[in-house]
Design a protein around this motif. Structure first.
Motif, PDB file in Angstrom:
ATOM      1  N   THR A  36      39.781  40.924  31.632  1.00 26.25           N
ATOM      2  CA  THR A  36      38.383  41.037  32.069  1.00 26.25           C
ATOM      3  C   THR A  36      38.012  39.856  32.964  1.00 26.25           C
ATOM      4  N   GLY A  37      38.361  38.649  32.504  1.00 28.06           N
ATOM      5  CA  GLY A  37      38.022  37.444  33.254  1.00 28.06           C
ATOM      6  C   GLY A  37      38.690  37.376  34.611  1.00 28.06           C
ATOM      7  N   ILE A  38      39.987  37.702  34.673  1.00 31.82           N
ATOM      8  CA  ILE A  38      40.697  37.546  35.949  1.00 31.82           C
ATOM      9  C   ILE A  38      40.300  38.637  36.937  1.00 31.82           C
ATOM     10  N   THR A  39      39.873  39.814  36.443  1.00 27.63           N
ATOM     11  CA  THR A  39      39.395  40.865  37.359  1.00 27.63           C
ATOM     12  C   THR A  39      38.082  40.445  38.011  1.00 27.63           C
ATOM     13  N   ILE A  40      37.178  39.854  37.212  1.00 24.29           N
ATOM     14  CA  ILE A  40      35.918  39.338  37.766  1.00 24.29           C
ATOM     15  C   ILE A  40      36.209  38.232  38.784  1.00 24.29           C
ATOM     16  N   ALA A  41      37.183  37.374  38.458  1.00 27.26           N
ATOM     17  CA  ALA A  41      37.542  36.278  39.368  1.00 27.26           C
ATOM     18  C   ALA A  41      38.106  36.831  40.681  1.00 27.26           C
ATOM     19  N   GLU A  42      38.938  37.859  40.609  1.00 25.26           N
ATOM     20  CA  GLU A  42      39.494  38.473  41.830  1.00 25.26           C
ATOM     21  C   GLU A  42      38.395  39.077  42.694  1.00 25.26           C
ATOM     22  N   TYR A  43      37.378  39.620  42.051  1.00 19.72           N
ATOM     23  CA  TYR A  43      36.265  40.230  42.785  1.00 19.72           C
ATOM     24  C   TYR A  43      35.568  39.192  43.662  1.00 19.72           C
ATOM     25  N   PHE A  44      35.296  38.015  43.105  1.00 16.97           N
ATOM     26  CA  PHE A  44      34.655  36.964  43.904  1.00 16.97           C
ATOM     27  C   PHE A  44      35.626  36.393  44.941  1.00 16.97           C
ATOM     28  N   ARG A  45      36.912  36.353  44.598  1.00 14.28           N
ATOM     29  CA  ARG A  45      37.919  35.943  45.604  1.00 14.28           C
ATOM     30  C   ARG A  45      37.878  36.866  46.810  1.00 14.28           C
ATOM     31  N   ASP A  46      37.701  38.183  46.564  1.00  9.92           N
ATOM     32  CA  ASP A  46      37.682  39.163  47.643  1.00  9.92           C
ATOM     33  C   ASP A  46      36.475  39.004  48.558  1.00  9.92           C
ATOM     34  N   MET A  47      35.452  38.273  48.102  1.00 10.67           N
ATOM     35  CA  MET A  47      34.304  37.981  48.970  1.00 10.67           C
ATOM     36  C   MET A  47      34.588  36.784  49.874  1.00 10.67           C
ATOM     37  N   GLY A  48      35.745  36.136  49.678  1.00 12.39           N
ATOM     38  CA  GLY A  48      36.076  34.960  50.474  1.00 12.39           C
ATOM     39  C   GLY A  48      35.738  33.651  49.795  1.00 12.39           C
ATOM     40  N   LEU A  99      26.816  54.985  48.381  1.00 15.36           N
ATOM     41  CA  LEU A  99      27.199  53.593  48.137  1.00 15.36           C
ATOM     42  C   LEU A  99      26.151  52.926  47.246  1.00 15.36           C
ATOM     43  N   THR A 100      26.631  52.117  46.287  1.00 13.48           N
ATOM     44  CA  THR A 100      25.716  51.380  45.400  1.00 13.48           C
ATOM     45  C   THR A 100      26.084  49.898  45.436  1.00 13.48           C
ATOM     46  N   LEU A 101      25.280  49.076  44.775  1.00 13.89           N
ATOM     47  CA  LEU A 101      25.566  47.640  44.716  1.00 13.89           C
ATOM     48  C   LEU A 101      26.736  47.337  43.783  1.00 13.89           C
ATOM     49  N   MET A 102      27.102  48.292  42.945  1.00 15.59           N
ATOM     50  CA  MET A 102      28.090  48.063  41.891  1.00 15.59           C
ATOM     51  C   MET A 102      29.256  49.038  42.027  1.00 15.59           C
ATOM     52  N   HIS A 103      30.443  48.602  41.639  1.00 16.57           N
ATOM     53  CA  HIS A 103      31.557  49.538  41.455  1.00 16.57           C
ATOM     54  C   HIS A 103      32.397  49.075  40.267  1.00 16.57           C
ATOM     55  N   LYS A 104      33.284  49.944  39.806  1.00 16.60           N
ATOM     56  CA  LYS A 104      34.119  49.623  38.648  1.00 16.60           C
ATOM     57  C   LYS A 104      35.561  49.391  39.091  1.00 16.60           C
ATOM     58  N   TRP A 105      36.276  48.613  38.258  1.00 17.12           N
ATOM     59  CA  TRP A 105      37.681  48.344  38.561  1.00 17.12           C
ATOM     60  C   TRP A 105      38.469  48.235  37.255  1.00 17.12           C
ATOM     61  N   PRO A 106      39.655  48.885  37.144  1.00 16.97           N
ATOM     62  CA  PRO A 106      40.476  48.778  35.923  1.00 16.97           C
ATOM     63  C   PRO A 106      40.988  47.352  35.739  1.00 16.97           C
ATOM     64  N   THR A 148      37.896  59.026  27.141  1.00 19.56           N
ATOM     65  CA  THR A 148      36.985  59.118  28.285  1.00 19.56           C
ATOM     66  C   THR A 148      37.723  59.572  29.547  1.00 19.56           C
ATOM     67  N   GLY A 149      39.061  59.526  29.495  1.00 18.90           N
ATOM     68  CA  GLY A 149      39.839  59.916  30.672  1.00 18.90           C
ATOM     69  C   GLY A 149      39.905  58.855  31.749  1.00 18.90           C
ATOM     70  N   ALA A 150      39.365  57.652  31.463  1.00 20.86           N
ATOM     71  CA  ALA A 150      39.366  56.556  32.440  1.00 20.86           C
ATOM     72  C   ALA A 150      39.893  55.293  31.770  1.00 20.86           C
ATOM     73  N   PRO A 151      40.539  54.398  32.527  1.00 25.12           N
ATOM     74  CA  PRO A 151      41.044  53.157  31.922  1.00 25.12           C
ATOM     75  C   PRO A 151      39.908  52.172  31.617  1.00 25.12           C
ATOM     76  N   LEU A 152      40.224  51.169  30.785  1.00 24.69           N
ATOM     77  CA  LEU A 152      39.269  50.095  30.513  1.00 24.69           C
ATOM     78  C   LEU A 152      38.948  49.391  31.829  1.00 24.69           C
ATOM     79  N   SER A 153      37.667  49.402  32.210  1.00 21.98           N
ATOM     80  CA  SER A 153      37.261  48.861  33.513  1.00 21.98           C
ATOM     81  C   SER A 153      36.084  47.917  33.350  1.00 21.98           C
ATOM     82  N   VAL A 154      35.882  47.078  34.348  1.00 21.98           N
ATOM     83  CA  VAL A 154      34.715  46.197  34.356  1.00 21.98           C
ATOM     84  C   VAL A 154      33.781  46.626  35.478  1.00 21.98           C
ATOM     85  N   GLU A 155      32.503  46.336  35.285  1.00 21.89           N
ATOM     86  CA  GLU A 155      31.503  46.609  36.314  1.00 21.89           C
ATOM     87  C   GLU A 155      31.360  45.369  37.193  1.00 21.89           C
ATOM     88  N   LEU A 156      31.501  45.578  38.498  1.00 22.48           N
ATOM     89  CA  LEU A 156      31.467  44.474  39.451  1.00 22.48           C
ATOM     90  C   LEU A 156      30.280  44.657  40.384  1.00 22.48           C
TER      91      LEU A 156
END
Length: 590
Positions: free
Chosen positions: A309-321, A185-192, A67-75
Motif C-alpha cells: 500500500t505504502g510503496i504504491t502511494i509513493a510511486e503515484y507521487f513519483r509519477d508526478m515528478g 475522467l475524475t480526480l481519482m483512480h485505483k491501482w493494484p 469482488t473480481g478485482a485485486p486489492l487496490s488503493v485509491e490515488l
C-alpha cells in the motif's frame, strides 16, 4: 461476483470452497461481517484467503464473496496529511464514526467523497494524451501541487475539461479513446498494490539524497532512487534514525509505514510531525507526508499489505515528478507475517521457518525504488528512495531477513548496540556500514560542494580504520606503548567520532547539517591532524598537541549557526595554526 462458503478458519487464514470464478489476489468479503481478505492460493475450486481483520467468531458455512478485482488503493487528492491502516482505510474517519477501536468489516472509502477540490486544467479540448500525462492540478496542501494523471492504459484526445470545484468521484472531463469511446475522467483512480506503476526509463543513481545527517551524507550516502537498510538490535535507534531521515531528507514527499512496530512509536510520529516545521516551506511536515499505520496490536496479515500500500502511494507521487522518500519500519515484522501465513498454508519452510520465497518478495518490494523518467509526455523526472529498517532478533544480522535484505540493498547503515550504550547517536557503526553509491556520488559531491570532498572523506575513514587497529594494541600493552604519530591518529579519530559523527537529533542546530558545513567540519579535523603531524616532526610534544584549547573550538563548531560558519571557520583555523606553532616554539625553548 462469485459466492462461496467457508470450509476452514485458522487465524488470519480462511479456506473457502465454490470459488472457481475467483482469481489469485482477488479482493474478497468474508462472512456476514464482510471482513476484507485477499486470495493467496487456489486449488481447484478451493481458495485460501488472507484476511486482513480479526477472524474470531466466524465459522464454517458462512459466505465468501469475491469482488473480481485485486486489492487496490485509491490515488487522488486527500492522501497527504492522512493516516491509513495497512489496507488504506482512513483511521481518523473510522475513529470519528466508531470510536478508538477498529470495527470489523467497516466500509469507508479511502479518500473523502464529500470534500471538494479546486481543479485547474492544464490541457484544452482536442489535446492528445496517453497514460501518465498531466491533465490538470489541485492545490492539495499549501506546499504540494497535486497533479492529476491520465489513468493507466488510456490513450486518446481530450473532448472536454472544465475548471471548478469537484469531489474525487465527480467527472472533470471526457476523454475519447482511439476506438471512439467516451471515458469520464475524475480526480481519482485505483491501482493494484502488488503491481508496480510503469515509467519510461530508469536512470542511474548519481544524485545524492541529502539528509543532513553527517554519518550518512559524508560516509555512507544514499542516492535519489536508491535503497538502504538499517538493521540493528532493540534500543539502537532504528526508529529515531528513520524519523530523522523522514524529517530532513531532501524529498518532496514522505511516506512512512509503521509495519508491526509498537504503537507508541507511531504515536511519536503522529504527535511530532504536525508540530515540526519544514525548514524549506515553513509549513507543517504533515503537509507532505502520508502515514501507513499497522502496529503490532493490529491484524498480522495486514502488515503484508501495508508495505505494498505504502510503496504504491509513493510511486503515484513519483509519477508526478516528485522526489519521494519511503520509510518502512520494519520489514522484519512484515517478514514475520509472511512466515505466519506460510505456516498456516502448510508450505515447506525455509531457513528459520521463513518461506522459501522470502528473498524474492523482498526483492520485488525494493526493486520498485528508482530514479525514473515518468510516462508524462514532457519526460519529467521523479524518484522513489526506500529506507527499510530491519529488526533481527538479538541484533544478529546473520538471520534470514537481514541477509536477504543485504543481498538487495546498496546501502547498509549497521546500528551498533555498543555505540548506543555509550550514548553515541546515530549509532551507525562506521567500520561495518557501507554504501555502494559512494563512488558514483563522489563526482557530484566534488562538483557541487568541494573538489576535495572525496579525498577528505577517504582520509577520515582511513583514520577511523587505523584507530580500530591501534585499539587492539592499546588493549594489550597500553596507550604509552604507542608512538607519537600513532597517538595523534588516536586523538584525531576521537575528534572524528565525538565531534563529527556524534549528532544530536534533538538539538536545534545540530539536528541538521548542510553539506557545506559538513565539509568545513571535515576540513578542520584534517587541518588539525596535518598541522599536528608537522609539529611532531619538528619536535613538538604529543601531550601538548592533544590538549590544545582549539580542539574545544573544533568540537563546538557543529553548534555554529549556518549564517556564521564561514566567519567561525576562519577564526578556528587561525587559532589552530597559532596554537600548533606555539607548541613547536615551546619545545624549541626547552
Amino acid at each position: 461476483m462469485s459466492k462461496g462458503k467457508i470450509l476452514k478458519v485458522s487465524g488470519p487464514l480462511v479456506v473457502a470452497e465454490n470459488m472457481r470464478d475467483a482469481n489469485m489476489f482477488d479482493l474478497v468479503r468474508v462472512s456476514e461481517h464482510r471482513l476484507i481478505g485477499e486470495v493467496i492460493e487456489m486449488r481447484g475450486d478451493k481458495a485460501s484467503i488472507q484476511v486482513y481483520e480479526e477472524t474470531s467468531g466466524i465459522g464454517t458455512g458462512e459466505p465468501v464473496e469475491t469482488t473480481g478485482a485485486p486489492l487496490s488503493v485509491e490515488l487522488g487528492p486527500g492522501l497527504l496529511g492522512s493516516i491509513f491502516d495497512g489496507i488504506q482505510r482512513p483511521l481518523e474517519e473510522i475513529r470519528n464514526r466508531t470510536g478508538n477501536n477498529l470495527k470489523r468489516g467497516i466500509e469507508i472509502p479511502s479518500l473523502d467523497r464529500n470534500k471538494k477540490w479546486h481543479f485547474v486544467p492544464t490541457l484544452t479540448a482536442g489535446s492528445k494524451v496517453s497514460a501518465g500525462d498531466i491533465i490538470g492540478t489541485v492545490q492539495e496542501t499549501d506546499v504540494i501541487l497535486h497533479k492529476i494523471l491520465v489513468p493507466s492504459e488510456l490513450k486518446g484526445a481530450i473532448k472536454e475539461l472544465s475548471e471548478g470545484d469537484y469531489t474525487v468521484t465527480d467527472t472533470i472531463g471526457i476523454l475519447t479513446d482511439e476506438k471512439g469511446n467516451e471515458i469520464p475522467l475524475t480526480l481519482m483512480h485505483k491501482w493494484p498494490v502488488r503491481k508496480g506503476r510503469p515509467y519510461k526509463k530508469k536512470l542511474s543513481p548519481d544524485i545524492p539524497l541529502i539528509t543532513g545527517q553527517r554519518v550518512v551524507d559524508t560516509f555512507f550516502p544514499l542516492a535519489k532512487g536508491g535503497v538502504a537498510a538499517i538493521p540493528g538490535p532493540f534500543g539502537s535507534g532504528k526508529t529515531v534514525t528513520q524519523h530523522q531521515l523522514a524529517k530532513w531528507a531532501k524529498a518532496d514527499i514522505v511516506v512512512y509505514i509503521g509495519c508491526g512496530e509498537r504503537g507508541n512509536e507511531m504515536t511519536d510520529v503522529l504527535n511530532e510531525f504536525p508540530r515540526l516545521i519544514d525548514e524549506n516551506t515553513g509549513k507543517s511536515l504533515m503537509e507532505r507526508t502520508v502515514l501507513i499505520a499497522n502496529t503490532s496490536d493490529m491484524p498480522v496479515a495486514a502488515r503484508e499489505a501495508s508495505i505494498y500500500t505504502g510503496i504504491t502511494i509513493a510511486e503515484y507521487f513519483r509519477d508526478m515528478g516528485y522526489s519521494v522518500a519511503l520509510m518502512a519500519d520494519s520489514t522484519s515484522r512484515w517478514a514475520e507475517a509472511l512466515r505466519e501465513m506460510s505456516g498456516r498454508l502448510e508450505e515447506m519452510p525455509g531457513e528459520e521457518g521463513y518461506p522459501a520465497y522470502l528473498g524474492s518478495r523482498l526483492a520485488q518490494f525494493y526493486e520498485r525504488a528508482g530514479r525514473v523518467i515518468t510516462l508524462e509526455s514532457s519526460g519529467a523526472e521523479g524518484s522513489l528512495s526506500v529506507i527499510g529498517a530491519v529488526s533481527p532478533p538479538g541484533g544478529d544480522i546473520s538471520e534470514p531477513v537481514a541477509q536477504a535484505t543485504l543481498r538487495i540493498v546498496k546501502v547498509f547503515w549497521g546500528l551498533d548496540s555498543a555505540l548506543a550504550y555509550k550514548r553515541h547517536f546515530p549509532a551507525i557503526n562506521w567500520l561495518t556500514s557501507y554504501s555502494l553509491y559512494a563512488d558514483s556520488l563522489g563526482e557530484w559531491f566534488n562538483e557541487n560542494v568541494s573538489e576535495d570532498w572525496t579525498e577528505q572523506r577517504s582520509r577520515l575513514l582511513a583514520l577511523l580504520s587505523d584507530e580500530a587497529a591501534l585499539e587492539e594494541i592499546v588493549k594489550l600493552v597500553g596507550m604509552d606503548a604507542l608512538s607519537a604519530n600513532d597517538r595523534l591518529i588516536m586523538e584525531t579519530a576521537r575528534s572524528i567520532r565525538e565531534d563529527f559523527l556524534h549528532q544530536l537529533a534533538f538539538h536545534e542546530i545540530d539536528t541538521y547539517t548542510t553539506l557545506k558545513k559538513q565539509h568545513l567540519m571535515m576540513k578542520l579535523i584534517i587541518e588539525y591532524y596535518d598541522n599536528a603531524l608537522e609539529a611532531l616532526q619538528k619536535g613538538a610534544d604529543i601531550e601538548v598537541l592533544a590538549a590544545l584549547p582549539v580542539r574545544e573550538n573544533i568540537g563546538r563548531f557543529k553548534y555554529v549557526k549556518e549564517t556564521d560558519i564561514d566567519k567561525e571557520f576562519q577564526k578556528v583555523h587561525q587559532i589552530l595554526v597559532r596554537e600548533v606553532a606555539q607548541s613547536v616554539r615551546k619545545r624549541e625553548e626547552l
